[in-house]
Design an enzyme around this catalytic site. Sequence first.
Site, mmCIF file in Angstrom:
data_model
loop_
_atom_site.group_PDB
_atom_site.id
_atom_site.type_symbol
_atom_site.label_atom_id
_atom_site.label_comp_id
_atom_site.label_asym_id
_atom_site.label_seq_id
_atom_site.Cartn_x
_atom_site.Cartn_y
_atom_site.Cartn_z
ATOM 1 N N HIS A 106 0.786 -1.331 0.068
ATOM 2 C CA HIS A 106 -0.334 -0.005 0.159
ATOM 3 C C HIS A 106 0.760 1.246 -0.198
ATOM 4 C CE1 HIS A 106 -3.208 2.990 0.960
ATOM 5 N NE2 HIS A 106 -2.378 3.534 1.837
ATOM 6 N N HIS A 126 1.263 4.629 -2.765
ATOM 7 C CA HIS A 126 1.433 5.907 -2.436
ATOM 8 C C HIS A 126 2.634 6.578 -3.346
ATOM 9 C CE1 HIS A 126 -1.127 7.399 0.853
ATOM 10 N NE2 HIS A 126 -1.075 6.273 1.189
ATOM 11 N N GLU A 164 -5.964 9.133 -0.233
ATOM 12 C CA GLU A 164 -6.210 7.899 -0.175
ATOM 13 C C GLU A 164 -7.190 7.409 -1.385
ATOM 14 O OE1 GLU A 164 -4.801 5.648 1.529
ATOM 15 O OE2 GLU A 164 -3.737 6.768 2.979
ATOM 16 N N SER A 205 -3.605 0.576 -4.766
ATOM 17 C CA SER A 205 -2.997 -0.683 -4.198
ATOM 18 C C SER A 205 -4.230 -1.716 -3.822
ATOM 19 C CB SER A 205 -2.484 -0.262 -2.750
ATOM 20 O OG SER A 205 -3.205 0.128 -1.759
HETATM 21 FE FE LIG Z 1 -2.613 5.189 2.652
#
Ligand SMILES: [Fe+2]
Length: 313
Positions: free
Chosen positions: A148, A153, A204, A225
């Site tokens: 993730h 990111h 996010e 992700s």
């Molecule tokens: Fe995150």
Amino acid sequence: MQRVGVFDQGVMEPATGRDLTTGRADFIERAQTRGELFIEQPYGLYSEANQQTWRRLYRALAGKWEQHAHPRFLDGVTRLALDPDRIPRLADINRFLEPLSGFRARAVSGYVPAYLFFDCLRRREFPTTITVRDGDRLDYLPEPDIFHDLAGHVPMHTDPAFAAVLVRFGEAARTAALRAQDGDCRRVESALKALARFFWFTIEFGLMRRPDGDGLCAYGSGLLSSAGEIGHALESPRVQRVPFQLDWVVNQSFEIDSLQPLLFVVSGFDHLEREVLRLERWLGDGRLDNVAPGEPAVCREDLQSFLQAGVDG
Ligand SMILES: [Fe+2]
């Protein structure tokens, strides 16, 4: 949040505690016991099962990135030379990342209290989880893992415009903390909800108009992700995709354990930066002192981190 059908069937060895599986890594437990938040990445502890989990996740996502990710995310994957077959070393990622945007990934042992997390962004540091999720539950993610954080990111952090947004976000958190100097917990809790909701619906789970104007794409790491979430976000008729409205976002609850039913769309990185500047203004002038109750809940540790930052100035 059971999602099936997007992963190949790997044969998994059970985690022993000696590797770096999320929730079961002895190395992490020992660091937490010693109170160490910032740690090294003990690369030799990744087991073959951990490496296999990375490979399976990467394979499940790569095609979806081509289809749905923002072009600057795809550029970032290339610029970081992300390896589909091996978990990256943070030191290698940073050698590519720092010259591009000044950001660097910094290994942490677990949960980072909210203010500390946002203040890291202000200093162009990204707290990065080093454990890998359990290979038996690939698309279920109750907490961040290295896939993730590094694959979801960090590719966006190669882009200077996006990196500037993250820094501005850290500045907004600082503005909220400075207003916390009077110790008014209720007001701090409201500001924290606003910050968390903004972060959730942009960094996010944000959607953006494609630069060529033809449709939408994903720039949010929670989408990028998760093999289940990214297709759902961009293809499902059940998802409501609405133009970004700050007063809606800061008052909108969200759930972390189900596919997202509501997503907000920005027109580009300049639009995103304008909105985060507006968020900071609203935090500074008291306009977010009474946002709607609801998720996310604010834990004592997060509240304390803001109150303490306010005292420290
Ligand atoms: Fe995150």
